[in-house]
Design an enzyme around this catalytic site. Structure first.
Site, mmCIF file in Angstrom:
data_model
loop_
_atom_site.group_PDB
_atom_site.id
_atom_site.type_symbol
_atom_site.label_atom_id
_atom_site.label_comp_id
_atom_site.label_asym_id
_atom_site.label_seq_id
_atom_site.Cartn_x
_atom_site.Cartn_y
_atom_site.Cartn_z
ATOM 1 N N HIS A 72 0.859 -1.194 0.000
ATOM 2 C CA HIS A 72 0.000 0.000 0.000
ATOM 3 C C HIS A 72 0.891 1.238 0.000
ATOM 4 O O HIS A 72 2.107 1.141 0.213
ATOM 5 C CB HIS A 72 -0.883 0.023 1.259
ATOM 6 C CG HIS A 72 -0.098 0.172 2.523
ATOM 7 N ND1 HIS A 72 0.617 -0.858 3.094
ATOM 8 C CD2 HIS A 72 0.144 1.256 3.317
ATOM 9 C CE1 HIS A 72 1.236 -0.435 4.173
ATOM 10 N NE2 HIS A 72 0.988 0.851 4.333
ATOM 11 N N HIS A 125 4.849 0.161 -0.120
ATOM 12 C CA HIS A 125 5.616 -0.658 0.822
ATOM 13 C C HIS A 125 4.746 -1.769 1.380
ATOM 14 O O HIS A 125 3.521 -1.760 1.224
ATOM 15 C CB HIS A 125 6.202 0.224 1.942
ATOM 16 C CG HIS A 125 5.185 1.061 2.665
ATOM 17 N ND1 HIS A 125 4.597 2.180 2.134
ATOM 18 C CD2 HIS A 125 4.617 0.925 3.900
ATOM 19 C CE1 HIS A 125 3.751 2.707 2.986
ATOM 20 N NE2 HIS A 125 3.727 1.948 4.071
ATOM 21 N N ASP A 144 0.930 5.146 1.983
ATOM 22 C CA ASP A 144 0.274 5.817 3.105
ATOM 23 C C ASP A 144 -0.407 7.074 2.560
ATOM 24 O O ASP A 144 0.201 7.839 1.818
ATOM 25 C CB ASP A 144 1.303 6.183 4.186
ATOM 26 C CG ASP A 144 1.913 4.943 4.841
ATOM 27 O OD1 ASP A 144 1.306 3.857 4.756
ATOM 28 O OD2 ASP A 144 3.004 5.062 5.437
ATOM 29 N N ARG A 157 8.203 -8.775 15.547
ATOM 30 C CA ARG A 157 8.599 -7.445 15.077
ATOM 31 C C ARG A 157 7.632 -6.415 15.640
ATOM 32 O O ARG A 157 6.415 -6.654 15.647
ATOM 33 C CB ARG A 157 8.589 -7.423 13.548
ATOM 34 C CG ARG A 157 8.980 -6.086 12.950
ATOM 35 C CD ARG A 157 9.323 -6.218 11.468
ATOM 36 N NE ARG A 157 9.766 -4.947 10.946
ATOM 37 C CZ ARG A 157 8.957 -4.003 10.510
ATOM 38 N NH1 ARG A 157 7.655 -4.212 10.474
ATOM 39 N NH2 ARG A 157 9.439 -2.856 10.090
#
Ligand code: OGA
Ligand code: NI
Length: 331
Positions: free
Chosen positions: A203, A260, A205, A270
């Site tokens: 996607h 990204h 941002d 993570r």
């Protein structure tokens, strides 16, 4: 977190992420004199860069990270009392309302109101206040850095008003968001067949700028202009900056909003924290007049941030959300 059946989550081919021959991610040292031209080039070529010597205190980052980890280590039944995200609160696997799923859980928080914190007080008790203070302090620090970067970018583009971008984040009505993503280790990680499980689907941002920091576990990848994906090596002491769709529009396409995604990890957990700096809802998002060269036309139809957000909310993560607002070149 609840383990759903895996096929619901998209699997990615590794074929086009070969590390050889890929360009390095731009690195900007904010303590060096005059990083303006580097910043501009990074936003044009990648829409993404890493910053060091950013001035955000390491103890603050560590303190917030450990509070966030404490939250995510709670039983699922407890965490889900802070959900579902409406749009703020705790979310698990589902990203947005349109069927996107990822191998993650997350907290979504507003940056300019305290209304969403009541969801945490029943879970965190007194620690909810501490959590809120840390979040506020952290947001203030990363917002300051984001504004400094935006001001250097405006100068680098020779825009008369150096606050042309940063004032949108500094506005009291700025519609900014803070997000903490937790990617648990993924059981039976399908390494053997060369495919990765998606943590957060591809996607861009939608806001102006995103400031991301993660622990030392990798997983983030960015897409180059030619469509190849490159892994972003983890670095817990640096920040990563994304150009958002709104900044692409305000620069009439000079800066690229970077595509990204995050791939899941087989054995390690993570944690990433992202501040999304957005404009006030009523703000018209359009190319800055002082950037337009003779005869240059806007590539985009005019829209407000509210309209763009509403439209993005109806879309899937991977949709080209800005496509709906592009002017079709007259033929
Ligand atoms: C996001 C995002 C990346 C990450 O939340 O928009 O891209 O590393 N997250 O969690
Ligand atoms: Ni993102």
């Amino acid at each position: 977190m609840v383990v759903h059946s895996k096929p619901a989550i998209e699997q990615l081919s590794n074929a086009n992420t070969c590390a050889a021959l890929l360009p390095g991610i731009p690195l900007i040292d904010l303590s060096k004199p005059d990083p303006k031209s580097h910043l501009v080039r990074a936003c044009q070529d990648f829409g993404f860069f890493k910053v060091t010597n950013h001035g955000v205190p390491a103890p603050l980052i560590r303190a917030l990270e450990s509070e966030a980890l404490r939250f995510f280590s709670l039983p699922h039944s407890v965490k889900s009392q802070a959900g579902p995200p409406d749009p703020f609160g705790y979310g698990d696997k589902k990203i947005g309302p349109n069927g996107d799923v990822g191998w993650l859980e997350y907290l979504l928080l507003t940056t300019n109101s305290h209304s969403d914190y009541h969801k945490f007080s029943s879970i965190f008790g007194h620690a909810a206040d501490n959590f809120r203070c840390l979040v506020n302090e952290y947001i203030a620090a990363v917002k300051k850095m984001a504004c400094e970067i935006l001001e250097m970018l405006a100068e680098g583009l020779r825009i008369d008003d150096r606050e042309a971008f940063s004032k949108l984040l500094m506005d009291e009505q700025s519609d900014s968001v803070f997000r903490v993503n937790h990617y648990p280790p993924c059981p039976d990680f399908p390494e053997s067949n060369g495919r990765n499980l998606i943590g957060f689907g591809e996607h861009t941002d939608p806001q102006i700028i995103s400031v991301l920091r993660s622990n030392n576990i990798s997983g983030l990848q960015i897409s180059l202009k030619d469509g190849r994906w490159i892994p972003v090596p983890a670095d817990q002491s640096s920040f990563f900056i994304n150009v958002g769709d709104s900044l692409q529009v305000m620069t009439n396409g000079r800066f690229k909003s970077v595509k990204h995604r995050v791939v899941a990890n087989g054995s390690k957990s993570r944690l990433s924290m992202i501040y999304f700096g957005g404009p006030p809802l009523s703000k018209t998002i359009a190319p800055l007049a002082s950037l337009m060269q003779d005869e240059e036309d806007s590539l985009y139809k005019e829209f407000t941030w509210f309209e763009y957000k509403k439209s993005a909310y109806k879309s899937k993560l991977a949709d080209n959300r800005l496509g709906l607002f592009e002017k079709i070149a007259a033929s």
